[in-house]
Design an enzyme around this catalytic site. Structure first.
Site, PDB file in Angstrom:
ATOM      1  N   VAL A 115       0.823  -1.211   0.000  1.00  0.00           N
ATOM      2  CA  VAL A 115       0.000   0.000   0.000  1.00  0.00           C
ATOM      3  C   VAL A 115       0.859   1.263   0.000  1.00  0.00           C
ATOM      4  CG1 VAL A 115      -2.092  -0.980   1.030  1.00  0.00           C
ATOM      5  CG2 VAL A 115      -0.270  -0.157   2.530  1.00  0.00           C
ATOM      6  N   GLY A 116       2.147   1.101   0.120  1.00  0.00           N
ATOM      7  CA  GLY A 116       3.004   2.284   0.096  1.00  0.00           C
ATOM      8  C   GLY A 116       4.441   1.886  -0.165  1.00  0.00           C
ATOM      9  N   LYS A 117       5.154   2.761  -0.873  1.00  0.00           N
ATOM     10  CA  LYS A 117       6.569   2.471  -1.130  1.00  0.00           C
ATOM     11  C   LYS A 117       7.370   3.642  -0.605  1.00  0.00           C
ATOM     12  CE  LYS A 117       6.586  -0.744  -4.975  1.00  0.00           C
ATOM     13  NZ  LYS A 117       7.519  -1.712  -4.401  1.00  0.00           N
ATOM     14  N   GLY A 118       8.335   3.357   0.231  1.00  0.00           N
ATOM     15  CA  GLY A 118       9.128   4.431   0.831  1.00  0.00           C
ATOM     16  C   GLY A 118      10.568   4.357   0.374  1.00  0.00           C
TER      17      GLY A 118
ATOM     18  N   PHE B 243      13.184   3.601   2.170  1.00  0.00           N
ATOM     19  CA  PHE B 243      13.943   2.456   2.675  1.00  0.00           C
ATOM     20  C   PHE B 243      13.103   1.192   2.820  1.00  0.00           C
ATOM     21  CE2 PHE B 243      15.328   6.349   4.990  1.00  0.00           C
ATOM     22  CZ  PHE B 243      16.483   6.571   4.252  1.00  0.00           C
ATOM     23  N   ALA B 244      11.784   1.351   2.725  1.00  0.00           N
ATOM     24  CA  ALA B 244      10.929   0.207   3.047  1.00  0.00           C
ATOM     25  C   ALA B 244       9.607   0.302   2.316  1.00  0.00           C
ATOM     26  CB  ALA B 244      10.666   0.193   4.560  1.00  0.00           C
TER      27      ALA B 244
ATOM     28  N   VAL C 282       5.366  -0.646   2.475  1.00  0.00           N
ATOM     29  CA  VAL C 282       4.326  -0.883   3.482  1.00  0.00           C
ATOM     30  C   VAL C 282       3.272  -1.818   2.890  1.00  0.00           C
ATOM     31  CG1 VAL C 282       2.603   0.180   4.989  1.00  0.00           C
ATOM     32  CG2 VAL C 282       4.707   1.418   4.442  1.00  0.00           C
TER      33      VAL C 282
ATOM     34  N   LYS D  62       5.479  -2.368   7.809  1.00  0.00           N
ATOM     35  CA  LYS D  62       6.520  -1.683   7.038  1.00  0.00           C
ATOM     36  C   LYS D  62       7.730  -2.603   7.040  1.00  0.00           C
ATOM     37  CE  LYS D  62       8.641   2.873   6.628  1.00  0.00           C
ATOM     38  NZ  LYS D  62       8.593   4.251   7.112  1.00  0.00           N
TER      39      LYS D  62
ATOM     40  N   ASP E 263      10.263  15.260   7.659  1.00  0.00           N
ATOM     41  CA  ASP E 263       9.859  14.875   6.301  1.00  0.00           C
ATOM     42  C   ASP E 263       8.334  14.966   6.171  1.00  0.00           C
ATOM     43  OD1 ASP E 263      10.277  14.150   3.691  1.00  0.00           O
ATOM     44  OD2 ASP E 263      10.438  12.003   4.090  1.00  0.00           O
TER      45      ASP E 263
HETATM   46  N1  ADE Z   1       0.335   3.503   3.743  1.00  0.00           N
HETATM   47  C1  ADE Z   1       1.423   3.599   4.504  1.00  0.00           C
HETATM   48  N2  ADE Z   1       1.133   3.260   5.763  1.00  0.00           N
HETATM   49  C2  ADE Z   1      -0.181   2.939   5.802  1.00  0.00           C
HETATM   50  C3  ADE Z   1      -1.068   2.538   6.839  1.00  0.00           C
HETATM   51  N3  ADE Z   1      -0.635   2.394   8.076  1.00  0.00           N
HETATM   52  N4  ADE Z   1      -2.348   2.342   6.544  1.00  0.00           N
HETATM   53  C4  ADE Z   1      -2.761   2.504   5.273  1.00  0.00           C
HETATM   54  N5  ADE Z   1      -1.983   2.871   4.266  1.00  0.00           N
HETATM   55  C5  ADE Z   1      -0.695   3.102   4.526  1.00  0.00           C
END
Ligand code: ADE
Length: 659
Positions: A348-351, A353-354, A356, A374, A474
């Site tokens: 659901v997310g790209k950071g 360093f990591a 999610v 994460k 950030d």
């Molecule tokens: N994207 C990054 N962290 C998240 C989270 N805790 N819940 C939903 N989307 C996210």
């Protein structure tokens, strides 16, 4: 001196307590489940803790006890040994002589908690939400599971609900439970209590009364609300998670006490033909009704500052009031040899360093809780460690800061994990790109963002305990998550800095230019921050926060000038570098444009000035995050919110304005 009971105990009561303790005394010390705050799964009337830590109590008279509460949609429990002669969280616990831990509701400093104690070894491992009735005991032993499937229902009693103008309230419940028996269906109870509302979502056997009433609709596919008492509405249904969405009849006046939001953008559009014809016929009447409606909605819906303040003061974080302060630390590494039973779902997310993941945390054989994980590769150990160290301060916990559950080292996968709450609406940037928001949502998002940042920066918790100030470093809309009730929580502490007195000269020297160039304050872009002064880090955060507040405002329909979503300095595509940002922000002193139309709405106008004060070139001249919270509160609580004037027009195309 230790106090032996609540103030004002009469001599008779003291004698009773003394006799009770003598009764409880055994030669052996009791063994109790003893776990720091951890999420638990509640099915039907019982909550099961997967706590695997037990301790031998210190005193002979100690009983096993548990404290139960809700935090960001999770049911949390702390289990401990407890001296029954002493108050727990300031109250004496009753029913200590029973073998089952039956939770009793307590309202402590405005928080709804449940506490229980019991006398069997490890009797605080499983908790009862209420004593079983004879009928329930009987139905428990008699019910045969047969071959029918057990239902999957929402199972929470969240304290607030979000209701839209079409009469649908969402439970905001993040916990699913497979019902205990196939006889059970999903049920919900909606209560209004002096302006506050709560939705309870459970599995329930329709053969039994629910809050004293028959469930006549248990085979319905949807949960259609029925008023059964002055402030109580109930419904039941037999479909997967069907008690998540509660349907009130279209005649909303039938439901005194339920606060429905004004119609969303789309419903306004669908009503347009009707509105236009009425508008032509009786324009004056309509305008005044519309105006009064807006004002009353603002007064009714936006949270009352006083009640929020008391809610924010989280009793669980108060070591002075807690009988076992050493055990209060939810934010720690999962030292259990067994890793949490987590099944990853999707990214659901790209950071930096990591990545999610959305994931399922298994709670029992057939229920799970949705969490976010994460995942850092082994090579990013230091990033994982520094984010975990920031998160591991229990005083960081706040409703507008992403809730941390635990950290794990996954040796087999050569990964490090941070496990947190999951928020379905995702990050603020994605949400704003897809959705126009109303005045109310804008206020909720803005004030909660400022509250989250103010909490990070503060050296006190809302209860007044000391905490380390944190600079986020950030802040940007993709590092802010939107919760189901349209409040925000700040996330991604990968670059955050603890502003304590132990910052070494190297740490300070290395802390000059970090963050995302687009959101960097001028002094950060120029590497001219006063690193000796910890306030400078907060001032740089406030600049970044102002850009996020501008993004929120730019998508608010109350401005009368909503354009497509653009990030701040949107003409710079992709990830602009520090040098091109310096040209805009320092050489040309540019800031995102505040269109002239924004000054036609008193509230928007006031907030625009607040935003401008936060992105001042001079760091010292910027407002503090706390001051921004107060500005929002003033506007939210003010009686007069001027509607936009009808002649509001777009003030030009540029997304940037000159300072
Ligand atoms: N994207 C990054 N962290 C998240 C989270 N805790 N819940 C939903 N989307 C996210």
């Amino acid at each position: 001196m230790e106090r032996l009971g609540p103030p004002g105990l009469g001599s008779g009561s003291v004698l009773l307590v003394f006799l009770m303790s003598a009764l409880l005394r055994t030669a052996d010390l009791r063994i109790c489940s003893s776990c720091k705050p951890h999420p638990v799964n509640c099915v039907s009337n019982q909550c099961f803790s997967n706590c695997s830590v037990s301790t031998e109590c210190v005193n002979e008279q100690d009983v096993c006890a548990a404290v139960w509460w809700r935090d960001a949609g999770l049911v949390m429990v702390e289990t401990l040994c407890h001296d029954p002669l002493k108050p727990m969280l300031g109250v004496m616990v009753e029913d200590i002589l029973i073998s089952e831990c039956v939770l009793q509701e307590q309202n402590i400093h405005g928080r709804h908690l449940r506490v229980c104690s019991c006398t069997g070894d490890q009797c605080n491992q499983n908790l009862l939400l209420r004593k079983l009735t004879e009928e329930e005991k009987l139905s428990k032993t008699n019910s045969s599971s047969g071959f029918r499937l057990k239902q999957n229902c929402k199972f929470c009693d969240v304290e607030s609900s979000v209701c839209n103008a079409s009469g649908v309230c969402e439970s905001a419940c993040g916990i699913n439970s497979i019902c205990e028996t196939p006889d059970e269906v999903c049920a919900s109870a909606w209560r209004s209590n002096g302006g506050n509302s709560s939705i309870e979502t459970v599995c329930h056997n329709p053969a039994l009364l629910f809050h004293g009433h028959n469930l006549t609709d248990s085979q319905s596919r949807v949960c259609q609300m029925r008023r059964v008492e002055e402030d109580l509405y109930i419904c039941s249904c037999n479909d997967e998670e069907c008690n998540d969405r509660l349907f009130f009849n279209h005649d909303l006046k039938q439901y005194p006490g339920v606060q429905f939001d004004p119609p969303s953008e789309s419903s306004w559009f669908s009503l347009a033909p009707v509105l236009i014809s009425v508008f032509v016929l009786i324009p004056i009447v309509l305008l005044s009704v519309f105006y009064c409606y807006h004002i009353s909605q603002h007064k009714l819906k936006l949270p009352n500052k006083k009640s929020l303040d008391s809610e924010r003061c989280n009793i669980f974080m108060n070591p002075e009031e807690h009988s076992d302060s050493s055990s209060i630390n939810a934010n720690s590494l999962n030292h259990n040899t067994e890793l949490l039973p987590i099944q990853l779902d999707r990214v659901v997310g790209k950071g930096r360093f990591a990545d999610v993941y959305k994931a399922k945390l298994k709670q029992s054989a057939d229920s799970f809780q949705t969490v976010a994980v994460k995942i850092f590769p082994y090579e990013e150990f230091s990033s994982w460690k520094s984010e975990w160290q920031i998160f591991s301060d229990v005083e960081l916990r706040h409703e507008n800061v992403l809730q941390f559950l635990t950290a794990e080292e996954r040796t087999a996968e050569r990964q490090y994990w941070l496990i947190t709450a999951y928020h379905e609406r995702g990050n603020l940037q994605e949400l704003l790109a897809l959705q126009v928001i109303g005045w109310e949502e804008m206020c909720r998002l803005g004030v909660s963002l400022a509250r989250g940042v103010a909490h990070l920066h503060s050296d006190r918790t809302p209860c007044g305990r000391a905490k380390v100030s944190i600079a986020h470093r950030d802040l940007k809309s993709s590092n802010v998550l939107v919760k189901s009730d349209w409040s925000c929580c700040v996330c991604d502490f990968g670059l955050s800095l603890r502003l304590d007195s132990c910052l070494s000269p190297e740490e300070l020297a290395n802390s000059g230019q970090v963050g995302t160039a687009r959101y960097m304050a001028p002094e950060v872009l120029e590497s001219r921050m006063d690193l000796e002064n910890t306030e400078s880090f907060k001032q740089a955060d406030v600049y970044s926060m102002a850009l996020v507040l501008w993004e929120i405002m730019s998508r608010c329909s109350a401005t009368g000038d909503v354009r497509d979503y653009e990030p701040p300095f949107g003409k710079l595509k992709g990830h602009p570098c520090v040098e091109s940002m310096k040209d805009d922000v320092i050489r040309d002193r540019l800031r995102p444009e505040i269109p002239t139309s924004w000054s036609k709405h008193a509230g928007v106008h006031h907030l625009s000035s607040t935003i401008e004060e936060c992105w001042d070139h001079d760091p010292e001249a910027r407002l503090t995050a706390q001051c921004v919270v107060e500005r929002f509160d003033d506007i939210i609580n003010s009686d007069v919110i001027l509607p936009i004037s009808p002649d509001t027009k777009s003030a030009g195309d540029s997304g940037i304005q000159e300072m």
